[in-house]
Design a protein around this motif. Structure first.
Motif, short mmCIF file in Angstrom:
data_model
loop_
_atom_site.label_atom_id
_atom_site.label_comp_id
_atom_site.label_asym_id
_atom_site.label_seq_id
_atom_site.Cartn_x
_atom_site.Cartn_y
_atom_site.Cartn_z
N ILE A 7 -40.56 35.60 7.18
CA ILE A 7 -41.21 34.68 8.11
C ILE A 7 -42.32 35.44 8.82
O ILE A 7 -42.07 36.44 9.49
CB ILE A 7 -40.20 34.09 9.11
CG1 ILE A 7 -39.17 33.28 8.34
CG2 ILE A 7 -40.91 33.24 10.16
CD1 ILE A 7 -38.05 32.73 9.18
N GLY A 8 -43.53 34.97 8.62
CA GLY A 8 -44.71 35.63 9.16
C GLY A 8 -45.51 36.25 8.04
O GLY A 8 -44.94 36.81 7.09
N ALA A 9 -46.83 36.16 8.12
CA ALA A 9 -47.68 36.69 7.06
C ALA A 9 -48.79 37.56 7.62
O ALA A 9 -49.87 37.66 7.06
CB ALA A 9 -48.27 35.55 6.23
N ALA A 32 -43.14 32.42 4.84
CA ALA A 32 -43.53 31.31 5.73
C ALA A 32 -44.55 31.83 6.73
O ALA A 32 -44.44 32.94 7.23
CB ALA A 32 -42.32 30.76 6.47
N ALA A 33 -45.56 31.01 7.01
CA ALA A 33 -46.57 31.32 8.02
C ALA A 33 -47.14 30.02 8.54
O ALA A 33 -47.10 28.99 7.85
CB ALA A 33 -47.67 32.19 7.43
N THR A 34 -47.67 30.04 9.73
CA THR A 34 -48.23 28.82 10.31
C THR A 34 -49.61 28.48 9.73
O THR A 34 -50.02 27.33 9.76
CB THR A 34 -48.35 28.92 11.84
OG1 THR A 34 -49.12 30.07 12.17
CG2 THR A 34 -46.97 29.03 12.48
N TYR A 55 -41.13 27.29 8.54
CA TYR A 55 -40.06 28.28 8.31
C TYR A 55 -38.71 27.61 8.05
O TYR A 55 -37.83 28.20 7.43
CB TYR A 55 -39.95 29.25 9.48
CG TYR A 55 -39.31 28.66 10.70
CD1 TYR A 55 -37.94 28.76 10.90
CD2 TYR A 55 -40.06 27.98 11.65
CE1 TYR A 55 -37.34 28.20 12.01
CE2 TYR A 55 -39.47 27.42 12.76
CZ TYR A 55 -38.11 27.53 12.93
OH TYR A 55 -37.51 26.96 14.01
N ALA A 56 -38.52 26.38 8.48
CA ALA A 56 -37.26 25.68 8.26
C ALA A 56 -36.98 25.50 6.77
O ALA A 56 -35.82 25.40 6.36
CB ALA A 56 -37.25 24.34 8.98
N ASP A 57 -38.02 25.46 5.95
CA ASP A 57 -37.82 25.36 4.50
C ASP A 57 -37.02 26.55 3.98
O ASP A 57 -36.15 26.39 3.13
CB ASP A 57 -39.17 25.30 3.77
CG ASP A 57 -39.94 24.03 4.05
OD1 ASP A 57 -39.33 23.03 4.50
OD2 ASP A 57 -41.17 24.03 3.81
N ILE A 58 -37.32 27.73 4.49
CA ILE A 58 -36.58 28.93 4.08
C ILE A 58 -35.13 28.82 4.52
O ILE A 58 -34.21 29.13 3.77
CB ILE A 58 -37.23 30.21 4.65
CG1 ILE A 58 -38.61 30.41 4.04
CG2 ILE A 58 -36.35 31.43 4.41
CD1 ILE A 58 -39.37 31.59 4.63
N HIS A 59 -34.92 28.40 5.74
CA HIS A 59 -33.57 28.27 6.28
C HIS A 59 -32.75 27.31 5.43
O HIS A 59 -31.58 27.58 5.13
CB HIS A 59 -33.62 27.81 7.74
CG HIS A 59 -32.31 27.84 8.40
ND1 HIS A 59 -31.48 26.75 8.46
CD2 HIS A 59 -31.64 28.85 9.00
CE1 HIS A 59 -30.38 27.07 9.09
NE2 HIS A 59 -30.45 28.34 9.43
#
Length: 63
Positions: A7-9, A32-34, A55-59
């Motif tokens: 999470i974060g790029a 995931a990144a905004t 990021y919820a997609d990863i979760h």
């Protein structure tokens, strides 16, 4: 094979993804990144199968 979601790029993600690619049996599956532009930069530099701006997609995938 262990699958990782990042999470974060930003700049730190580059270091994490570089390390992940050097470890056997470890694979960065998601980032995931905004900002889509950040994800585009990451996918040009690293082998990542999936990207998302939520990021919820990863979760949902991992848990």
């Amino acid at each position: 094979m262990y699958k990782i979601g990042v999470i974060g790029a930003g700049m730190i993600a580059d270091h994490h993804l570089d390390a992940i690619q050097k470890i056997p049996n470890l694979e960065a599956r998601w980032v995931a990144a905004t900002k889509q532009t950040s994800l585009d930069r990451i996918t040009q530099k690293f082998t990542v199968l999936n990207t998302t701006t939520d990021y919820a997609d990863i979760h949902e995938i991992f848990f």
